[in-house]
Scaffold this motif. Structure first.
Motif, PDB file in Angstrom:
ATOM      1  N   GLU A 206       0.825  -1.301  -0.069  1.00 15.08           N
ATOM      2  CA  GLU A 206       0.040   0.345   0.188  1.00 15.08           C
ATOM      3  C   GLU A 206       0.921   1.265   0.057  1.00 15.08           C
ATOM      4  N   VAL A 207       1.686   1.437   0.812  1.00 13.54           N
ATOM      5  CA  VAL A 207       3.231   2.267   0.527  1.00 13.54           C
ATOM      6  C   VAL A 207       3.357   2.236  -0.734  1.00 13.54           C
ATOM      7  N   LEU A 208       3.969   1.888  -0.692  1.00 19.99           N
ATOM      8  CA  LEU A 208       4.646   1.806  -2.774  1.00 19.99           C
ATOM      9  C   LEU A 208       3.584   2.414  -3.134  1.00 19.99           C
ATOM     10  N   ILE A 209       2.585   1.999  -3.409  1.00 15.93           N
ATOM     11  CA  ILE A 209       1.718   2.642  -4.924  1.00 15.93           C
ATOM     12  C   ILE A 209       1.307   3.906  -4.527  1.00 15.93           C
ATOM     13  N   ARG A 210       1.004   4.316  -2.981  1.00 13.95           N
ATOM     14  CA  ARG A 210       1.030   6.095  -2.841  1.00 13.95           C
ATOM     15  C   ARG A 210       2.515   5.954  -3.070  1.00 13.95           C
ATOM     16  N   LEU A 211       3.929   5.907  -3.073  1.00 16.19           N
ATOM     17  CA  LEU A 211       4.676   6.894  -3.714  1.00 16.19           C
ATOM     18  C   LEU A 211       5.191   6.295  -4.869  1.00 16.19           C
ATOM     19  N   ASN A 212       4.052   5.930  -6.650  1.00 17.17           N
ATOM     20  CA  ASN A 212       4.374   5.407  -7.589  1.00 17.17           C
ATOM     21  C   ASN A 212       5.644   4.138  -7.451  1.00 17.17           C
ATOM     22  N   GLU A 213       6.043   3.495  -6.340  1.00 14.34           N
ATOM     23  CA  GLU A 213       6.639   3.040  -6.600  1.00 14.34           C
ATOM     24  C   GLU A 213       5.593   1.816  -7.392  1.00 14.34           C
ATOM     25  N   PHE A 214       5.494   1.445  -8.463  1.00  7.34           N
ATOM     26  CA  PHE A 214       4.574   0.421  -9.036  1.00  7.34           C
ATOM     27  C   PHE A 214       5.004  -0.699  -8.883  1.00  7.34           C
ATOM     28  N   ASP A 215       5.923  -1.296  -9.571  1.00 11.10           N
ATOM     29  CA  ASP A 215       7.019  -2.078  -9.741  1.00 11.10           C
ATOM     30  C   ASP A 215       6.997  -2.974  -9.091  1.00 11.10           C
ATOM     31  N   GLU A 216       7.422  -2.177  -7.563  1.00 10.91           N
ATOM     32  CA  GLU A 216       8.077  -2.925  -6.399  1.00 10.91           C
ATOM     33  C   GLU A 216       6.499  -3.451  -5.760  1.00 10.91           C
ATOM     34  N   ALA A 217       5.694  -2.525  -5.904  1.00 19.79           N
ATOM     35  CA  ALA A 217       4.333  -2.961  -5.395  1.00 19.79           C
ATOM     36  C   ALA A 217       4.369  -4.079  -6.067  1.00 19.79           C
ATOM     37  N   ARG A 218       4.163  -4.109  -7.058  1.00 16.44           N
ATOM     38  CA  ARG A 218       3.299  -5.426  -7.920  1.00 16.44           C
ATOM     39  C   ARG A 218       4.550  -6.684  -7.634  1.00 16.44           C
TER      40      ARG A 218
ATOM     41  N   VAL B  57       5.529  -6.971  -4.497  1.00 19.90           N
ATOM     42  CA  VAL B  57       5.298  -7.618  -3.015  1.00 19.90           C
ATOM     43  C   VAL B  57       4.054  -7.937  -3.051  1.00 19.90           C
ATOM     44  N   LEU B  58       2.836  -7.572  -4.178  1.00 24.27           N
ATOM     45  CA  LEU B  58       1.316  -8.088  -4.123  1.00 24.27           C
ATOM     46  C   LEU B  58       2.129  -9.287  -4.528  1.00 24.27           C
ATOM     47  N   SER B  59       2.997  -9.823  -5.465  1.00 27.67           N
ATOM     48  CA  SER B  59       2.962 -10.686  -6.328  1.00 27.67           C
ATOM     49  C   SER B  59       3.122 -12.222  -5.112  1.00 27.67           C
ATOM     50  N   ARG B  60       3.679 -11.619  -4.355  1.00 29.46           N
ATOM     51  CA  ARG B  60       4.389 -12.682  -3.162  1.00 29.46           C
ATOM     52  C   ARG B  60       3.367 -12.834  -2.052  1.00 29.46           C
ATOM     53  N   ILE B  61       2.593 -11.714  -2.310  1.00 27.04           N
ATOM     54  CA  ILE B  61       1.328 -12.591  -0.932  1.00 27.04           C
ATOM     55  C   ILE B  61       0.319 -13.030  -1.678  1.00 27.04           C
ATOM     56  N   LEU B  62       0.766 -13.541  -2.981  1.00 28.06           N
ATOM     57  CA  LEU B  62      -0.771 -14.497  -3.583  1.00 28.06           C
ATOM     58  C   LEU B  62      -0.253 -15.719  -3.498  1.00 28.06           C
ATOM     59  N   SER B  63       1.401 -15.714  -4.135  1.00 33.45           N
ATOM     60  CA  SER B  63       2.083 -16.589  -3.949  1.00 33.45           C
ATOM     61  C   SER B  63       1.383 -17.728  -2.016  1.00 33.45           C
ATOM     62  N   ILE B  64       1.641 -17.121  -1.415  1.00 33.35           N
ATOM     63  CA  ILE B  64       1.444 -17.561   0.455  1.00 33.35           C
ATOM     64  C   ILE B  64       0.241 -17.829   0.166  1.00 33.35           C
ATOM     65  N   ASP B  65      -0.922 -16.356  -0.048  1.00 36.81           N
ATOM     66  CA  ASP B  65      -2.757 -16.836   0.282  1.00 36.81           C
ATOM     67  C   ASP B  65      -2.911 -15.820  -1.446  1.00 36.81           C
ATOM     68  N   SER B  66      -3.824 -16.702  -1.659  1.00 38.72           N
ATOM     69  CA  SER B  66      -4.151 -16.529  -3.503  1.00 38.72           C
ATOM     70  C   SER B  66      -5.727 -15.323  -2.922  1.00 38.72           C
ATOM     71  N   LYS B  67      -5.546 -15.853  -1.640  1.00 37.09           N
ATOM     72  CA  LYS B  67      -7.084 -15.104  -1.750  1.00 37.09           C
ATOM     73  C   LYS B  67      -7.225 -13.740  -0.430  1.00 37.09           C
ATOM     74  N   TYR B  68      -6.047 -13.505   0.074  1.00 37.19           N
ATOM     75  CA  TYR B  68      -5.912 -12.069   1.296  1.00 37.19           C
ATOM     76  C   TYR B  68      -6.315 -10.955   0.728  1.00 37.19           C
ATOM     77  N   ARG B  69      -7.451 -10.989   1.929  1.00 38.65           N
ATOM     78  CA  ARG B  69      -7.533  -9.270   1.391  1.00 38.65           C
ATOM     79  C   ARG B  69      -8.039  -9.145   0.016  1.00 38.65           C
ATOM     80  N   LEU B  70      -7.849  -7.890  -0.256  1.00 40.31           N
ATOM     81  CA  LEU B  70      -7.906  -7.255  -2.300  1.00 40.31           C
ATOM     82  C   LEU B  70      -6.716  -7.223  -2.692  1.00 40.31           C
TER      83      LEU B  70
END
Length: 459
Positions: A424-436, A438-451
């Motif tokens: 969320e912080v990376l998105i707000r810093l416009n660091e979208f590649d890094e945010a993607r 992190v989100l990919s790693r989250i989904l690899s752990i839990d595919s239904k985690y939050r949003l």
């Protein structure tokens, strides 16, 4: 072949019938200067007390409309029968509306637009030309009655997307652009129009909302509908309207619980409450005058663990435009010179976050981190500090908090919570590649985690 000047000479000699015959030949030949020939033809017939044929009268009116001779246009149209008008309805109405617009006759313009929409509905012709839409947008953009008629036409062709858009505009206008008087009748009017459309998904939910808003809870089935509304509405403004409805219906306990859902919405905007729903601000601002008295240090949520869990269930709050205040400065001084247990500090941090005093909440969370004896206490304080930093838009400090917390996180839930905060912080810093990443790693752990999936798709 006679010229226009010769025809005018014959008109001066009152040879009207001869002129009529000669011009009829010219009109069949589709010759140049057709506009002039039509005008002379109209004059010759008028001199003989004859009417201009409807098809030629409309054609002449078009020419006169282009030259902005609107009185002549209205006179020509006024000679047509109802059947002749209906045969060329859209073409004729366009000329009338252009005339009224140019003449600045807004009342008559509104009447003609309203009649146009009613005519289309009654004749099962849902077509609304772009020029008509432009006129409505220009002069009557927020008119409730016209929007209601547009909704009826959209429903006629089962245009779900347009129907939902217009329905939401109508619902918002009831509170944002109306006086309190007559709001219930407006809601009922929207509900009745929606009744004419197919009972499909969203429209049925909106209809239920309008009917309950207009007449209240009539029977047990209305409670079921209210639950469906709560589940379905995710947009901030719609959630505010649901909260307002609960408040009006006297469902105070339910409204208090639901306010936390509204507060967690990414689109949350306290200014919106202040402007349109000032009577609901009490659900979001607590009385803080005695907050730090020893006897008043009570958890807003039963335990600090429950408090952090609550924040972990929500999407990160949007930033607030927070200015320093005397209250905040006073509370900061009290925190500096009084001692509290770790549990009390976490409870205070939650209270200050809910009271929109994030700077004080951050201070309380930092003291809780400093006093922590184990990883669990450290992570609770860190999450509260992260939430406060996001609210004041100190994203670099928020990112540091996430990284420090991840170094101590051991459980799957803690790791995912701070990774989500990091994204969320990376998105707000416009660091979208890094945010993607992190989100990919989250989904690899839990595919239904939050949003996480929705956020990644949007990126």
């Amino acid at each position: 072949m006679e010229s226009i000047s010769q025809i005018r000479q014959m008109m001066a000699e009152q040879k009207f019938f001869e002129v009529q015959r000669l011009i009829e030949v010219q009109l069949t030949l589709q010759s140049e200067n057709r506009f002039e020939w039509l005008k002379l033809y109209s004059e010759s017939l008028k001199a003989q007390q004859k009417g201009l044929p409807a098809i030629l009268a409309i054609e002449l009116a078009e020419f006169e409309s282009q030259n902005k001779n609107h009185e002549i246009v209205l006179g020509l149209i006024g000679q047509l029968t109802e059947v002749e008008v209906n045969n060329k309805f859209i073409q004729i109405k366009k000329m009338i509306i252009q005339a009224l617009e140019d003449k600045g006759q807004m009342d008559k313009l509104y009447f003609e637009i309203s009649n146009f929409l009613i005519h289309q509905f009654e004749n099962q012709n849902p077509s609304v030309p772009s020029w008509m839409t432009a006129i409505i947008e220009k002069y009557f953009k927020h008119d409730f009655s016209l929007k209601l008629k547009e909704l009826a036409l959209a429903l006629m062709v089962n245009d779900l997307g347009k129907s939902v858009t217009i329905t939401k505009e109508l619902i918002y206008s009831c509170m944002e652009k109306s006086s309190p008087k007559g709001i219930s009748s407006k809601y009922l009017a929207i509900g009745e129009v929606l009744k004419s459309g197919a009972s499909i998904g969203a429209l049925e939910i909106y209809r239920s909302f309008c009917l309950i808003s207009g007449r209240g809870l009539d029977d047990k089935s209305d409670y079921k509908r209210l639950v469906e509304i709560v589940i379905y509405f995710e947009e901030f403004k719609l959630q505010v309207l649901v909260l307002n409805l609960m408040h009006r219906l006297g469902l105070s306990e339910e409204a208090t619980l639901y306010s936390s859902v509204v507060r967690s919405n990414l689109q949350y905007n306290f200014v919106y409450f202040d402007k349109y729903f000032s009577h609901l601000k009490g659900y979001f601002i607590q009385q803080n005058s005695h907050l730090l008295k020893e006897e008043a240090v009570k958890p807003v949520i039963q335990t600090e663990a429950a408090a952090v869990s609550k924040f972990q269930e929500e999407v990160m709050s949007p930033g607030l435009d927070v200015e320093s205040s005397e209250d905040q400065d006073r509370f900061l001084q009290i925190l500096k010179y009084q001692e509290y247990s770790n549990d009390q500090l976490c409870d205070l941090a939650v209270s200050f976050l809910q009271s929109e005093m994030p700077r004080v909440a951050i201070k309380a969370a930092e003291l809780a981190i400093a006093n922590s004896k184990d990883a669990e206490s450290f992570l609770k304080g860190s999450y509260l500090r992260l939430t406060g930093l996001l609210q004041i838009k100190d994203y670099r400090a928020a990112l540091d908090t996430c990284l420090m917390a991840l170094a101590k996180a051991t459980t799957k839930n803690d790791v995912l919570s701070f990774m989500y905060g990091q994204a969320e912080v990376l998105i707000r810093l416009n660091e979208f590649d890094e945010a993607r990443q992190v989100l990919s790693r989250i989904l690899s752990i839990d595919s239904k985690y939050r949003l996480a999936k929705e956020r990644l798709d949007k990126l």
